[in-house]
Enzyme design. Structure first.
Site, PDB file in Angstrom:
ATOM      1  N   GLY A 122       0.795  -1.222   0.000  1.00 11.48           N
ATOM      2  CA  GLY A 122       0.000   0.000   0.000  1.00 11.48           C
ATOM      3  C   GLY A 122       0.820   1.261   0.000  1.00 11.48           C
ATOM      4  CE1 TYR A 123       5.999   5.391   1.701  1.00 13.86           C
ATOM      5  CE2 TYR A 123       7.339   3.871   0.420  1.00 13.86           C
ATOM      6  CZ  TYR A 123       7.145   5.110   0.997  1.00 13.86           C
ATOM      7  OH  TYR A 123       8.103   6.079   0.848  1.00 13.86           O
ATOM      8  CD  GLU A 124       6.579  -0.905  -3.646  1.00  4.84           C
ATOM      9  OE1 GLU A 124       5.887  -1.484  -4.522  1.00  4.84           O
ATOM     10  OE2 GLU A 124       7.651  -1.361  -3.226  1.00  4.84           O
ATOM     11  CB  SER A 126      -0.464   5.387  -0.892  1.00  8.06           C
ATOM     12  OG  SER A 126       0.743   5.267  -0.168  1.00  8.06           O
ATOM     13  CE  LYS A 127       5.799   8.837  -0.688  1.00  9.64           C
ATOM     14  NZ  LYS A 127       5.756  10.070   0.095  1.00  9.64           N
TER      15      LYS A 127
END
Length: 158
Positions: A122-124, A126-127
């Protein structure tokens, strides 16, 4: 003396950035979401500004460095979207309203292909969404430079 505003200043990347800016003679204000974060950025030489990405007062500055993010491998996708996408949009909107001629530096990740890409977490994702949102919503009104870290390694207790 040039003035900068930094989000994520109590973290590893943002903290190093504050130290570098201060060494080069910049006045630095930094977002602090807690008393602990305020103590950390104050200790690095920045003036803490209490708030968060949903409720923030930015004074006029030449450069704004947005290093704050939800950085985890796993978590609720809605939390990543709220902090990393909506928080980034809020920051850009507030920066435009507060500064006469701002320049934004966005700290992202190298893993943000904009199409035909399988994100690992989710980090990748969302970025990547935040980068697209900046280009589409602010690209013609706000100079934005994106710094895409591939891997950050260091000693930090944040």
């Amino acid at each position: 003396m040039p003035t900068a505003f930094v989000t994520g200043g109590s973290g590893f990347v943002g903290g190093a950035l504050i130290e570098r800016l201060r060494r080069e003679g910049w006045d630095v204000r930094a977002l602090a979401r807690s008393d602990r974060a305020a103590d950390r950025v104050r200790g690095l030489g920045a003036e803490p500004v209490m708030g968060d990405l949903d409720d923030l007062q930015i004074a006029d500055c030449e450069f704004a460095f947005h290093a704050a993010a939800k950085v985890e491998d796993f978590g609720d996708p809605a939390d990543f979207e709220r902090v990393n996408v909506q928080g980034t949009r809020n920051f850009a909107r507030l920066l435009l309203a507060a500064s006469a001629r701002p320049h934004m530096v966005y700290v992202s990740t190298a893993y943000t292909q904009t199409h035909d890409w399988d994100y690992r977490n989710g980090y990748e994702e969302s970025k990547a969404m935040a980068e697209r949102s900046l280009r589409e919503g602010f690209g013609t009104r706000l100079p934005i430079s994106t710094f895409s870290c591939s891997l950050v390694v260091g000693d930090s207790r944040t």
